[in-house]
Design a protein around this motif. Structure first.
Motif, short mmCIF file in Angstrom:
data_model
loop_
_atom_site.label_atom_id
_atom_site.label_comp_id
_atom_site.label_asym_id
_atom_site.label_seq_id
_atom_site.Cartn_x
_atom_site.Cartn_y
_atom_site.Cartn_z
N VAL A 191 0.77 -1.03 0.10
CA VAL A 191 0.04 0.01 -0.13
C VAL A 191 0.81 1.15 0.11
O VAL A 191 2.05 1.32 0.73
CB VAL A 191 -0.83 0.03 1.41
CG1 VAL A 191 -2.23 -1.13 0.94
CG2 VAL A 191 -0.30 -0.39 2.39
N TYR A 247 0.07 -4.43 3.60
CA TYR A 247 -1.18 -4.60 4.08
C TYR A 247 -1.15 -5.78 4.96
O TYR A 247 -0.75 -7.04 4.51
CB TYR A 247 -2.21 -4.48 3.16
CG TYR A 247 -3.60 -4.63 3.59
CD1 TYR A 247 -4.11 -3.38 4.23
CD2 TYR A 247 -4.37 -5.53 3.46
CE1 TYR A 247 -5.32 -3.40 4.60
CE2 TYR A 247 -5.89 -5.46 3.81
CZ TYR A 247 -6.15 -4.43 4.32
OH TYR A 247 -7.58 -4.42 4.79
N MET A 275 -1.65 -1.94 8.36
CA MET A 275 -0.52 -2.23 7.85
C MET A 275 0.82 -2.40 8.67
O MET A 275 0.75 -1.79 9.78
CB MET A 275 -0.20 -1.17 6.54
CG MET A 275 0.18 0.15 7.06
SD MET A 275 0.55 1.40 5.97
CE MET A 275 0.68 2.95 6.64
N ILE A 312 -4.44 2.06 7.84
CA ILE A 312 -3.92 2.62 6.44
C ILE A 312 -4.48 4.08 6.21
O ILE A 312 -4.00 4.70 5.44
CB ILE A 312 -4.04 1.89 5.35
CG1 ILE A 312 -5.60 1.64 5.20
CG2 ILE A 312 -3.61 0.42 5.54
CD1 ILE A 312 -5.88 0.82 3.66
#
Length: 346
Positions: free
Chosen positions: A301, A313, A319, A334
């Motif tokens: 990500v 992730y 994450m 995230i």
């Protein structure tokens, strides 16, 4: 990287400049008596300091990725230069063998009453001079055309290798200069951030690291996360990332004990037998793009418009990433940073 906050559209440098200007104007007013008593510039609030530090960290990390890219290219140029030098040495050995063969012919000719002028050139102390002579093989006579031809071929190949090596050496010098510039920028940003942090008490600093450290507060075991990964390599990468929770952030580091953001990702997938590029802006193109709604454990990500930060992730909107020098490798949501895209490594 520090948690995303609404930017006040100014850098720490701008804040410092405005503060200095305020102090200077206040001093001038006192000296002239135009505005009455001088007032000290207002001390920035902890929120302002944290926002400025966050900005400096983002700028430093963006430059870190540029440094990593320049370093990767410098290492590649260095490898190519070394390979060219090794190949040149091998070609020189072949040239010497070819010259030795011609030397035997020359000795026989000398004993029989003379040495052909072309062979004198071949065996001279300046063999590169062959390349200036036209139709050398023809002048050497039918008997020795193949031998002289081999010598000329080796010389041409050596000269080509020398030219390629000069190009690689120039590229290497340029990349090293680029690395030096980026390093100076990074060091300056981090030094400025440390000075700003010194204004805060320990109790005022947690916001810089994205709030609560979720590394020790996860209700889900790593095993249940890896079970939902799209494949064994992704599962291994996630498992590696979990094992590195708490490791320090060090710009330019790729493990095994310290990482920057892209270094952690590269190391995690390297543990699974997958070779990823070194930088965030290259890693985002290293797999298949996936939508945020399709994320699975092991997906990469990315954040910010310049693709300057990356994490791995692990499910449920979270994450593992290496945030910044003020925070170790940790587990965070995230949505703490502006999402820029995601990639699934095959």
């Amino acid at each position: 990287m520090a948690a995303h906050r609404r930017s006040r559209q100014r850098s720490a440098g701008g804040h410092t400049a405005r503060t200095a200007a305020t102090i200077a104007l206040a001093g001038a007013a006192t000296a002239t008596g135009l505005d009455g008593p001088a007032h000290a510039a207002p001390r920035p609030t902890p929120e302002q300091v944290r926002a400025d530090v966050d900005t400096l960290y983002r700028q430093a990390e963006a430059t870190t990725e540029k440094y990593n890219g320049a370093k990767e290219k410098a290492e590649s140029a260095e490898r190519r230069l070394r390979d060219l030098q090794d190949e040149s040495a091998r070609r020189k050995d072949r040239l010497n063998d070819a010259r030795s063969a011609l030397g035997s012919v020359a000795a026989a000719q000398y004993r029989s009453g003379g040495l052909h002028p072309a062979l004198q050139l071949v065996l001279s102390e300046d063999p590169d001079g062959y390349l200036d002579g036209t139709a050398l093989a023809e002048r050497a006579g039918t008997r020795h055309k193949a031998q002289v031809g081999r010598v000329r071929k080796h010389l041409r190949e050596i000269e080509q290798l020398r030219g390629a090596a000069r190009i690689e050496a120039k590229s290497l010098t340029s990349r090293r200069a680029e690395m030096k510039r980026h390093k100076e920028t990074i060091t300056g940003k981090l030094t400025a951030a440390r000075r700003l942090l010194a204004r805060l008490s320990p109790e005022q600093r947690p916001g810089l690291t994205g709030g609560i450290d979720h590394a020790s507060h996860s209700s889900e075991a790593p095993g249940s996360v890896t079970a939902r990964a799209p494949g064994p390599r992704a599962a291994e990468a996630v498992d590696y990332a979990y094992r590195k929770l708490g490791s320090p952030y060090v710009w330019g580091a790729t493990g095994p004990d310290a990482f920057d953001c892209s270094g952690l990702i590269q190391a995690a997938y390297r543990s699974a037998g997958v070779s990823l590029p070194r930088t965030t802006y290259a890693q985002i193109n290293a797999g298949r793009r996936v939508a945020r709604s399709e994320l699975l454990p092991g997906d990469l990500v990315f954040f910010y418009s310049g693709i300057s930060h990356v994490g791995i992730y692990v499910g449920d909107g979270r994450m593992i990433h290496a945030p910044n020098p003020s925070a170790p490798v940790r587990l965070t949501p995230i949505d703490e940073m502006p999402f820029a895209g995601a990639t699934r490594v095959s």
